[in-house]
Design a protein around this motif. Structure first.
Motif, PDB file in Angstrom:
ATOM      1  N   ARG A   1      53.769 -16.909 -95.602  1.00  0.00           N
ATOM      2  CA  ARG A   1      53.559 -17.560 -94.306  1.00  0.00           C
ATOM      3  C   ARG A   1      53.008 -18.952 -94.530  1.00  0.00           C
ATOM      4  O   ARG A   1      52.085 -19.149 -95.314  1.00  0.00           O
ATOM      5  CB  ARG A   1      52.589 -16.759 -93.441  1.00  0.00           C
ATOM      6  N   LEU A   2      53.589 -19.949 -93.833  1.00  0.00           N
ATOM      7  CA  LEU A   2      53.151 -21.331 -93.932  1.00  0.00           C
ATOM      8  C   LEU A   2      52.660 -21.799 -92.572  1.00  0.00           C
ATOM      9  O   LEU A   2      53.244 -21.469 -91.547  1.00  0.00           O
ATOM     10  CB  LEU A   2      54.297 -22.229 -94.402  1.00  0.00           C
TER      11      LEU A   2
ATOM     12  N   LEU B   1      59.267 -16.744 -86.735  1.00  0.00           N
ATOM     13  CA  LEU B   1      58.380 -17.807 -86.295  1.00  0.00           C
ATOM     14  C   LEU B   1      57.199 -17.246 -85.525  1.00  0.00           C
ATOM     15  O   LEU B   1      57.342 -16.311 -84.742  1.00  0.00           O
ATOM     16  CB  LEU B   1      59.131 -18.809 -85.411  1.00  0.00           C
ATOM     17  N   ARG B   2      56.058 -17.848 -85.725  1.00  0.00           N
ATOM     18  CA  ARG B   2      54.863 -17.500 -84.974  1.00  0.00           C
ATOM     19  C   ARG B   2      54.588 -18.534 -83.889  1.00  0.00           C
ATOM     20  O   ARG B   2      53.981 -18.233 -82.878  1.00  0.00           O
ATOM     21  CB  ARG B   2      53.661 -17.411 -85.921  1.00  0.00           C
ATOM     22  N   SER B   3      55.033 -19.767 -84.129  1.00  0.00           N
ATOM     23  CA  SER B   3      54.802 -20.830 -83.150  1.00  0.00           C
ATOM     24  C   SER B   3      55.735 -21.994 -83.410  1.00  0.00           C
ATOM     25  O   SER B   3      56.132 -22.243 -84.540  1.00  0.00           O
ATOM     26  CB  SER B   3      53.336 -21.313 -83.213  1.00  0.00           C
ATOM     27  N   GLY B   4      56.106 -22.700 -82.328  1.00  0.00           N
ATOM     28  CA  GLY B   4      56.853 -23.944 -82.431  1.00  0.00           C
ATOM     29  C   GLY B   4      58.237 -23.833 -83.011  1.00  0.00           C
ATOM     30  O   GLY B   4      58.826 -22.757 -83.123  1.00  0.00           O
TER      31      GLY B   4
ATOM     32  N   GLU C   1      50.233 -17.263 -87.419  1.00  0.00           N
ATOM     33  CA  GLU C   1      50.824 -18.436 -86.800  1.00  0.00           C
ATOM     34  C   GLU C   1      51.798 -19.072 -87.775  1.00  0.00           C
ATOM     35  O   GLU C   1      51.897 -18.686 -88.931  1.00  0.00           O
ATOM     36  CB  GLU C   1      49.720 -19.432 -86.414  1.00  0.00           C
ATOM     37  N   GLY C   2      52.515 -20.099 -87.309  1.00  0.00           N
ATOM     38  CA  GLY C   2      53.393 -20.839 -88.196  1.00  0.00           C
ATOM     39  C   GLY C   2      54.725 -20.157 -88.420  1.00  0.00           C
ATOM     40  O   GLY C   2      55.330 -19.601 -87.525  1.00  0.00           O
TER      41      GLY C   2
END
Length: 231
Positions: A59-60, A81-84, A43-44
């Motif tokens: 990854r953050l 990007l993983r999300s948002g 994610e993130g």
């Protein structure tokens, strides 16, 4: 075969080594993209040292005001990007020129940000940019990364807000005349004026965020337009 004492010593040494790494990020191998040998895990945001999602990466999952902590300052060349959506800034503590990223970017040259990112933070759909609850409107909805200027009714990026992506000669049309107290510039440079049709006293604002009181424009903006260096 290791003796029990040797095995315990090795385990303690491995644990001590793990504690030397910052806990806020996951370090990935040079395989690139997500460090798991695939392209759909985690994610993130993932920051890559090389273009096309390759090279060393981290990854953050939350805001990071200074990438120097991870030895990744001014090293990012691509982003997945993983999300948002995320805000990326050229200086630490979310200062300098900032851009909002809402999708994978294979080459940060497109944003003039190659090897030029020092801090990153997520952009929540509700709430403000500092990571705690806020009361501004859900102005993004997939639009925030493409607009350019967001005006907020209250200081410190709070209260009702509008996102502007084109010239607006009269903010009465948005019911936002003389209501703006703070701003966020996600793209470009903007001229804000105290009267409709870009008349009266005007000021130039560019990348970043801030309150309007220091430039004497608090509750005093009636029109806005992109600034290209000349009219």
């Amino acid at each position: 075969m290791l003796k029990t004492r040797d095995m315990r010593s090795a385990a303690l040494a491995a644990g001590a080594l793990a504690l030397t790494l910052p806990a806020a990020a996951d370090y990935h191998s040079k395989r690139g993209y997500d460090g798991y040998g695939g392209r759909g895990h985690g994610e993130g945001i993932v920051l890559h040292a090389d273009a096309d999602f390759s090279g060393e990466s981290i990854r953050l999952n939350g805001a990071e005001p200074d990438l120097s902590r991870f030895r990744f300052n001014d090293r990012v060349s691509s982003i997945s990007l993983r999300s948002g959506a995320w805000e990326v800034c050229t200086d630490a503590n979310f200062r300098g020129r900032c851009e909002v990223i809402d999708g994978n970017v294979a080459r940060l040259n497109e944003y003039r940000l190659n090897d030029n990112i020092s801090s990153v933070r997520p952009v929540s759909r509700r709430g403000d940019w500092r990571g705690h609850p806020g009361d501004r409107e859900d102005w993004q909805g997939g639009r925030g990364a493409r607009g350019g200027l967001v005006l907020f009714a209250d200081s410190e990026l709070r209260g009702p807000s509008i996102e502007i992506g084109e010239d607006v000669s009269d903010l009465n049309a948005y019911r936002f005349n003389d209501k703006a107290s703070s701003f966020l510039v996600t793209r470009g440079t903007w001229q804000v004026c105290e009267h409709a049709n870009y008349r009266g006293r005007c000021e130039i604002i560019s990348g970043g965020e801030g309150d309007l009181k220091p430039i004497r424009m608090n509750d005093n903006i009636s029109s806005v337009r992109r600034f290209h260096g000349r009219w």
